[in-house]
Scaffold this motif. Structure first.
Motif, PDB file in Angstrom:
ATOM      1  N   GLU B 115     -99.512  21.723 -15.914  1.00  0.00           N
ATOM      2  CA  GLU B 115     -99.057  20.433 -15.395  1.00  0.00           C
ATOM      3  C   GLU B 115     -98.896  20.446 -13.881  1.00  0.00           C
ATOM      4  OE1 GLU B 115     -95.637  18.562 -17.183  1.00  0.00           O
ATOM      5  OE2 GLU B 115     -96.512  18.951 -19.154  1.00  0.00           O
ATOM      6  N   ILE B 116     -98.249  21.504 -13.382  1.00  0.00           N
ATOM      7  CA  ILE B 116     -98.047  21.604 -11.941  1.00  0.00           C
ATOM      8  C   ILE B 116     -99.390  21.628 -11.229  1.00  0.00           C
ATOM      9  CG2 ILE B 116     -97.225  23.123 -10.092  1.00  0.00           C
ATOM     10  CD1 ILE B 116     -94.980  23.948 -12.037  1.00  0.00           C
ATOM     11  N   THR B 119    -101.177  18.265 -10.895  1.00  0.00           N
ATOM     12  CA  THR B 119    -100.625  17.508  -9.779  1.00  0.00           C
ATOM     13  C   THR B 119    -101.137  18.076  -8.456  1.00  0.00           C
ATOM     14  OG1 THR B 119     -98.681  17.622 -11.171  1.00  0.00           O
ATOM     15  CG2 THR B 119     -98.486  16.371  -9.136  1.00  0.00           C
ATOM     16  N   ASN B 120    -101.189  19.408  -8.371  1.00  0.00           N
ATOM     17  CA  ASN B 120    -101.684  20.031  -7.143  1.00  0.00           C
ATOM     18  C   ASN B 120    -103.126  19.667  -6.860  1.00  0.00           C
ATOM     19  OD1 ASN B 120     -99.344  21.286  -6.501  1.00  0.00           O
ATOM     20  ND2 ASN B 120     -99.882  23.246  -7.428  1.00  0.00           N
ATOM     21  N   ALA B 122    -104.650  17.015  -7.242  1.00  0.00           N
ATOM     22  CA  ALA B 122    -104.766  15.721  -6.571  1.00  0.00           C
ATOM     23  C   ALA B 122    -104.649  15.883  -5.061  1.00  0.00           C
ATOM     24  CB  ALA B 122    -103.701  14.758  -7.092  1.00  0.00           C
ATOM     25  N   PRO B 160    -107.686  14.346 -11.561  1.00  0.00           N
ATOM     26  CA  PRO B 160    -106.222  14.359 -11.567  1.00  0.00           C
ATOM     27  C   PRO B 160    -105.619  12.953 -11.570  1.00  0.00           C
ATOM     28  CG  PRO B 160    -107.070  15.804  -9.853  1.00  0.00           C
ATOM     29  CD  PRO B 160    -108.242  15.087 -10.420  1.00  0.00           C
ATOM     30  N   VAL B 164    -103.164  11.795 -14.568  1.00  0.00           N
ATOM     31  CA  VAL B 164    -101.797  11.345 -14.295  1.00  0.00           C
ATOM     32  C   VAL B 164    -101.612   9.902 -14.763  1.00  0.00           C
ATOM     33  CG1 VAL B 164    -100.146  10.816 -12.465  1.00  0.00           C
ATOM     34  CG2 VAL B 164    -101.399  12.967 -12.415  1.00  0.00           C
ATOM     35  N   ARG B 167    -101.394   9.789 -18.563  1.00  0.00           N
ATOM     36  CA  ARG B 167    -100.110  10.280 -19.072  1.00  0.00           C
ATOM     37  C   ARG B 167     -99.010   9.247 -18.865  1.00  0.00           C
ATOM     38  NH1 ARG B 167     -98.605  16.213 -17.560  1.00  0.00           N
ATOM     39  NH2 ARG B 167     -97.083  15.661 -19.132  1.00  0.00           N
ATOM     40  N   GLU B 168     -99.038   8.600 -17.701  1.00  0.00           N
ATOM     41  CA  GLU B 168     -98.000   7.598 -17.460  1.00  0.00           C
ATOM     42  C   GLU B 168     -98.093   6.453 -18.446  1.00  0.00           C
ATOM     43  OE1 GLU B 168     -98.137   6.574 -13.340  1.00  0.00           O
ATOM     44  OE2 GLU B 168     -97.125   8.445 -12.792  1.00  0.00           O
TER      45      GLU B 168
END
Ligand SMILES: Nc1ncnc2c1ncn2[C@@H]1O[C@H](COP(=O)(O)OP(=O)(O)OP(=O)(O)O)[C@@H](O)[C@H]1O
Ligand SMILES: [Mg+2]
Lengths: 283, 308
Positions: B115-116, B119-120, B122, B160, B164, B167-168
């Protein structure tokens, strides 16, 4: 099963006598059990929410669960359809035996999906799918492989009639269920649960989000339902428990304090805690 | 009854607090207006500079050494084809990854690291994606300097964003709806495919379009993998008149794209080419705004239909 007798008993619940309570207890003994919880414990992580629950659920009767907020009513109810399995780090021990097959509903080796296909649930807040009224009620049937248009339509109509909502929605079958009123939505949710003809129907405060008129309709519906299905209902409303149920179980701090015929619980409870709770409610 | 303050004191204090409230509105509006104003000025400037070049010819002509005869045909066709590849690749991959992370992945240290890193990703500079793609797609897989390589590169770049976004929108589906479906005996996959996914379509498509509008302006990665700046032919049409009506040659074709064309024109000393660049930039900006408008429309449509 003597259903007409139960109806009259429920009506008499307002002015019960000791002899009626005795009579009801005899009924309870005579009626067969649909499910029996034995030494049921339940944990959320390390927090034990249910402690050694022993309860017999009479077939084709309505059993009400009452008790103060946080005492574990919903937790107990959700054991019956294994809803807790959706949350990580939860644990059951003991048993809830489903009759007549004698399956332990909370056993690890019993598939929770199979359990949910036999035991329906109606939630506190109406939660229809954002689909048409028809598709809402048909969904459980579709999951079970029904696809014939006419058979689906027949079963959907039957369920909607059983939920006393058919007349209000028969011309709105293809409208979104979200366009209905709260009370109508809740009855569509009941129809959705009824469509698959569950053996037990669980209600978790089904009227707490509704106005008095919608509430009355649903209470009437529940008293009728007992002819075909075993009902377990959580309620915060004492009068509701008195009106709709044959048996009432009082829970406190995760334990089952007392269970008896509804008339007996509301007039002559045998435990002090039960009496305090019931009288406290009415001042 | 004794109060902590008199009515006069109360009114005085209240009027001061209300003034502060108004001040914030004014400051906020000023900042907002200057941002929007700047963007509008930029756009107007481009339109004014390029005004003489707008027209059908500009869209239907290939680049040329003579500025007044040069057009952006190969650029906008190339960009459209790349966007098609990017969308077709990134949507299923990104949505599948989003569904896995949100609905299936157990919550442990391993998925935590994934997950981290999503985000990275992106935040990785786009040129790095270009270098990766040059090694992987162009040479290793042998896709060459093609529309396919460019589309895949940009698909990686916006993955990414799509993950994201997916998921949102999955998370926005209320727990009560999931419980209703599980309560009827649905499996996890049935809950996902019959409910969670359909109810999040609006959010997912919005994420895709926002991703594409980021990709459409990317220059660095497609220069890295070898976009040409002068192309006087079109890739073969993806649709043909004869059976099987589809033609995949365009995937392997060399290409140019809007930002490359603009970059090329800007770097020329001749003033006429600057006008071309301005006109092309205005069109590219217009394409981006149009995509955002579509995203907003989709979101609005789905919001109206599904109102939790
Ligand atoms: N999802 C959960 N995770 C962890 N603990 C929970 C969860 N749900 C309930 N609990 C805890 O379990 C206990 C019993 O809660 P439960 O919801 O069963 O009470 P309840 O009798 O239904 O109350 P109410 O009448 O307010 O609905 C409470 O102490 C509560 O904090
Ligand atoms: Mg509860």
């Amino acid at each position: 099963m003597n259903t007409s007798m139960n109806t009259t008993l429920a009506e008499k619940a307002a002015t019960p006598t000791f002899s009626i309570a005795m009579e009801e207890r005899k009924v309870a003994a005579a009626s067969s059990a649909k499910a029996i919880a034995e030494k049921l414990d339940f944990w959320y992580g390390t927090n034990q929410a249910l402690k050694n629950i022993n309860l017999r659920i009479a077939e084709n009767h309505v059993t009400a669960l009452i008790g103060p907020s946080g005492c574990g009513k919903s937790t107990f109810l959700r054991c019956f359809n294994r809803m807790h399995d959706l949350q990580a780090d939860t644990k059951y021990s003991g048993s809830i035996m489903l009759h007549p097959e004698n399956i332990n509903l909370v056993a690890k080796e019993v598939d929770p999906i199979e359990v949910r296909m036999r035991i329906g649930m109606v939630f506190q807040k109406p939660n229809p799918f954002p689909k048409t009224v028809f598709e809402n009620v048909a969904y459980g049937l579709r999951l079970r492989g029904f696809s014939g248009r006419t058979e689906l339509a027949e079963r959907v109509e039957k369920a909607l009639r059983a939920a006393a909502i058919w007349d209000e929605v028969k011309d709105r079958m293809n409208e979104s269920a979200l366009a209905l009123s709260g009370g109508q939505m809740q009855r569509v949710c009941i129809a959705r649960a009824l469509a698959t003809e569950p053996e037990i129907l669980l209600f978790d405060e089904p009227t707490s989000a509704l106005d008095p008129i919608a509430t009355a309709k649903i209470e009437e519906l529940i008293t009728e339902l007992r002819q075909r299905v075993t009902v377990l209902i959580v309620t915060h409303n004492m009068q509701q428990a008195a009106r709709v149920s044959d048996f009432t179980a009082f829970m406190y701090l995760g334990e089952l304090v007392e269970v008896d015929a509804t008339a007996k619980i509301f007039t002559n409870p045998s435990k002090k805690a039960t009496e305090d709770y019931i009288t406290g409610r009415y001042g | 009854m004794a109060a902590v303050m008199t009515i006069e004191e109360l009114r005085h204090g209240l009027s001061r607090r209300k003034h502060l409230d108004k001040l914030f509105v004014v400051v906020g509006l000023l900042i907002l207006m200057s941002c929007l104003g700047l963007l509008a000025l930029l756009f107007l400037d481009l339109v004014r500079d390029g005004a003489s070049r707008f027209g059908w010819d500009f869209l239907t002509q290939f680049p040329s050494r003579k500025a007044e005869r040069a057009g952006i045909l190969s650029a906008w066709v190339g960009t459209s084809m790349i966007m098609l590849v990017t969308a077709v690749v990134s949507l299923p991959v990104g949505v599948a990854a989003g569904i896995y992370l949100e609905e299936y992945a157990p919550k442990n240290w391993f998925t935590g690291i994934i997950e981290i890193n999503v985000t990275n990703l992106a935040g990785v500079p786009s040129i790095v994606y270009g270098l990766l793609a040059l090694g992987l797609f162009v040479y290793q897989f042998g896709f060459g300097q093609s529309v396919l390589s460019a589309g895949l590169t940009l698909a990686l770049l916006i993955l990414p964003i799509i993950i994201v976004g997916t998921r949102e929108s999955l998370r926005a589906v209320p727990k009560a709806i999931r419980e209703a479906a599980y309560g009827l005996g649905a499996t996890r996959w049935e809950v996902t495919k019959d409910h969670v996914l359909p109810y999040s379509t609006g959010g997912i498509l919005t994420g895709l379009i926002l991703g594409l509008s980021r990709a459409i302006g990317e220059t660095a990665p497609i220069i890295t993998i070898g976009a040409l700046s002068f192309i006087a032919f079109l890739p073969g049409s993806p649709v043909t008149g004869e059976f099987p009506f589809l033609n995949w040659d365009w995937l392997w074709s060399e290409f140019t794209a809007m930002p490359i064309q603009i970059f090329n024109w800007v770097s020329r000393p001749d003033q006429a080419f600057q006008q071309n660049a301005a006109a092309a930039a205005a069109i590219l900006l217009g394409m981006t705004l149009a995509m955002n408008a579509i995203a907003i429309y989709i979101r609005y449509r789905f919001r109206k239909k599904i109102n939790w």
